[in-house]
Each structure stands twice: as structure tokens, then as C-alpha cells.
Write a protein that holds these residues in place. Structure first.
Motif, PDB file in Angstrom:
ATOM      1  N   MET A 184      35.507  60.215  26.163  1.00 37.72           N
ATOM      2  CA  MET A 184      34.740  60.145  24.925  1.00 37.72           C
ATOM      3  C   MET A 184      33.311  60.651  25.120  1.00 37.72           C
ATOM      4  N   GLY A 185      33.004  61.304  26.199  1.00 32.13           N
ATOM      5  CA  GLY A 185      31.659  61.775  26.469  1.00 32.13           C
ATOM      6  C   GLY A 185      31.130  62.739  25.427  1.00 32.13           C
ATOM      7  N   VAL A 186      31.957  63.676  24.984  1.00 30.85           N
ATOM      8  CA  VAL A 186      31.520  64.663  23.988  1.00 30.85           C
ATOM      9  C   VAL A 186      31.259  63.977  22.647  1.00 30.85           C
ATOM     10  N   ILE A 187      32.144  63.089  22.247  1.00 34.30           N
ATOM     11  CA  ILE A 187      31.977  62.370  20.976  1.00 34.30           C
ATOM     12  C   ILE A 187      30.701  61.532  21.015  1.00 34.30           C
ATOM     13  N   ASP A 188      30.459  60.841  22.109  1.00 39.68           N
ATOM     14  CA  ASP A 188      29.243  60.038  22.234  1.00 39.68           C
ATOM     15  C   ASP A 188      28.001  60.916  22.199  1.00 39.68           C
ATOM     16  N   SER A 189      28.058  62.075  22.830  1.00 44.17           N
ATOM     17  CA  SER A 189      26.913  62.990  22.832  1.00 44.17           C
ATOM     18  C   SER A 189      26.605  63.497  21.432  1.00 44.17           C
ATOM     19  N   ILE A 190      27.634  63.851  20.691  1.00 41.44           N
ATOM     20  CA  ILE A 190      27.439  64.317  19.315  1.00 41.44           C
ATOM     21  C   ILE A 190      26.868  63.204  18.451  1.00 41.44           C
ATOM     22  N   ALA A 191      27.375  61.997  18.612  1.00 48.20           N
ATOM     23  CA  ALA A 191      26.867  60.857  17.842  1.00 48.20           C
ATOM     24  C   ALA A 191      25.406  60.589  18.170  1.00 48.20           C
ATOM     25  N   ASP A 192      25.019  60.717  19.438  1.00 47.94           N
ATOM     26  CA  ASP A 192      23.629  60.504  19.837  1.00 47.94           C
ATOM     27  C   ASP A 192      22.710  61.548  19.207  1.00 47.94           C
ATOM     28  N   VAL A 193      23.147  62.809  19.183  1.00 44.39           N
ATOM     29  CA  VAL A 193      22.345  63.881  18.587  1.00 44.39           C
ATOM     30  C   VAL A 193      22.178  63.653  17.096  1.00 44.39           C
ATOM     31  N   LEU A 194      23.250  63.294  16.409  1.00 47.01           N
ATOM     32  CA  LEU A 194      23.161  63.047  14.976  1.00 47.01           C
ATOM     33  C   LEU A 194      22.261  61.865  14.661  1.00 47.01           C
ATOM     34  N   GLU A 195      22.333  60.833  15.443  1.00 45.57           N
ATOM     35  CA  GLU A 195      21.479  59.662  15.233  1.00 45.57           C
ATOM     36  C   GLU A 195      20.015  60.006  15.460  1.00 45.57           C
ATOM     37  N   ALA A 196      19.730  60.769  16.483  1.00 45.67           N
ATOM     38  CA  ALA A 196      18.349  61.125  16.812  1.00 45.67           C
ATOM     39  C   ALA A 196      17.743  62.075  15.790  1.00 45.67           C
ATOM     40  N   SER A 197      18.572  62.855  15.101  1.00 47.68           N
ATOM     41  CA  SER A 197      18.042  63.843  14.167  1.00 47.68           C
ATOM     42  C   SER A 197      17.909  63.317  12.744  1.00 47.68           C
ATOM     43  N   SER A 198      18.329  62.088  12.484  1.00 46.69           N
ATOM     44  CA  SER A 198      18.245  61.562  11.126  1.00 46.69           C
ATOM     45  C   SER A 198      16.797  61.329  10.731  1.00 46.69           C
ATOM     46  N   GLU A 199      16.521  61.508   9.434  1.00 43.21           N
ATOM     47  CA  GLU A 199      15.159  61.361   8.952  1.00 43.21           C
ATOM     48  C   GLU A 199      14.767  59.901   8.865  1.00 43.21           C
ATOM     49  N   SER A 200      13.518  59.634   9.147  1.00 40.01           N
ATOM     50  CA  SER A 200      12.979  58.287   9.064  1.00 40.01           C
ATOM     51  C   SER A 200      11.778  58.298   8.131  1.00 40.01           C
ATOM     52  N   PRO A 201      11.609  57.296   7.280  1.00 42.39           N
ATOM     53  CA  PRO A 201      10.444  57.257   6.407  1.00 42.39           C
ATOM     54  C   PRO A 201       9.165  56.922   7.152  1.00 42.39           C
ATOM     55  N   HIS A 202       9.252  56.617   8.437  1.00 41.53           N
ATOM     56  CA  HIS A 202       8.085  56.205   9.195  1.00 41.53           C
ATOM     57  C   HIS A 202       7.636  57.255  10.202  1.00 41.53           C
ATOM     58  N   ARG A 203       8.012  58.506   9.968  1.00 43.56           N
ATOM     59  CA  ARG A 203       7.598  59.560  10.879  1.00 43.56           C
ATOM     60  C   ARG A 203       6.141  59.884  10.661  1.00 43.56           C
ATOM     61  N   GLY A 204       5.456  60.173  11.723  1.00 42.31           N
ATOM     62  CA  GLY A 204       4.080  60.631  11.637  1.00 42.31           C
ATOM     63  C   GLY A 204       4.043  62.115  11.884  1.00 42.31           C
ATOM     64  N   GLY A 205       2.861  62.625  12.124  1.00 45.10           N
ATOM     65  CA  GLY A 205       2.730  64.029  12.448  1.00 45.10           C
ATOM     66  C   GLY A 205       3.126  64.276  13.886  1.00 45.10           C
ATOM     67  N   ALA A 206       2.985  65.503  14.295  1.00 45.48           N
ATOM     68  CA  ALA A 206       3.372  65.882  15.652  1.00 45.48           C
ATOM     69  C   ALA A 206       2.523  65.171  16.701  1.00 45.48           C
ATOM     70  N   ASP A 207       1.309  64.819  16.353  1.00 48.15           N
ATOM     71  CA  ASP A 207       0.440  64.156  17.316  1.00 48.15           C
ATOM     72  C   ASP A 207       0.473  62.634  17.188  1.00 48.15           C
ATOM     73  N   GLY A 208       1.438  62.087  16.439  1.00 46.66           N
ATOM     74  CA  GLY A 208       1.630  60.647  16.357  1.00 46.66           C
ATOM     75  C   GLY A 208       0.809  59.950  15.286  1.00 46.66           C
ATOM     76  N   ASP A 209       0.073  60.699  14.441  1.00 43.84           N
ATOM     77  CA  ASP A 209      -0.691  60.037  13.386  1.00 43.84           C
ATOM     78  C   ASP A 209       0.272  59.532  12.319  1.00 43.84           C
ATOM     79  N   SER A 210      -0.215  58.721  11.434  1.00 46.55           N
ATOM     80  CA  SER A 210       0.666  58.136  10.423  1.00 46.55           C
ATOM     81  C   SER A 210       0.278  58.644   9.041  1.00 46.55           C
ATOM     82  N   SER A 211       0.669  59.854   8.752  1.00 39.89           N
ATOM     83  CA  SER A 211       0.395  60.479   7.470  1.00 39.89           C
ATOM     84  C   SER A 211       1.293  59.875   6.401  1.00 39.89           C
ATOM     85  N   ASP A 212       0.729  59.648   5.212  1.00 40.01           N
ATOM     86  CA  ASP A 212       1.497  59.135   4.092  1.00 40.01           C
ATOM     87  C   ASP A 212       1.909  60.249   3.134  1.00 40.01           C
TER      88      ASP A 212
END
Length: 74
Positions: free
Chosen positions: A1-29
Motif C-alpha cells: 500500500m506504499g503508493v496509495i499512502d503516498s498519493i493520499a499524503d500528497v493530496l492531504e498536504a495540497s488541500s487548501e486551508s483558510p489559515h494560510r499565510g504568505g510565503a514568509d509566514g505572515d498572517s494576511s487576511d
């Protein structure tokens, strides 16, 4: 199941979050926009508390993106 787990990890990491900041870690609204001139200024780049004027046409810019929304203002 290594490939399936890897794909699931990539999809989870790429999902959008409402709490993202800018590239330098600031918290833009969001960002201020002038739709007539296609100018954009992030809220964290604005000095002071007021709405900035467009550097191209001088009109007041409009703030877009609420704190709780997903995605990016860019």
C-alpha cells in the motif's frame, strides 16, 4: 500500500486551508484591489489602518477575502 499512502499524503498536504499565510509566514487576511487597474496590495503591506488608494488611478481600493474563507487572495 506504499503508493496509495503516498498519493493520499500528497493530496492531504495540497488541500487548501483558510489559515494560510504568505510565503514568509505572515498572517494576511486578504488584499486590497483596484479592479479598474488590476492593482493588488496585500493587507500586511499597507501602512496604517485605512483603505489605501490605488497607486495607478488614485481611487479607493476594495478589500477582498474574509478571514474565514478558503483560498488565496492573490
Amino acid at each position: 500500500m506504499g503508493v496509495i499512502d503516498s498519493i493520499a499524503d500528497v493530496l492531504e498536504a495540497s488541500s487548501e486551508s483558510p489559515h494560510r499565510g504568505g510565503a514568509d509566514g505572515d498572517s494576511s487576511d486578504g488584499a486590497y484591489w483596484c479592479h479598474d487597474c488590476d492593482e493588488r496590495i496585500r493587507d500586511v503591506d499597507v501602512a496604517g489602518d485605512g483603505t489605501p488608494d490605488c497607486p495607478e488611478c488614485g481611487e479607493a481600493m476594495k478589500f477582498e477575502r474574509s478571514v474565514g474563507s478558503t483560498g488565496c487572495a492573490c
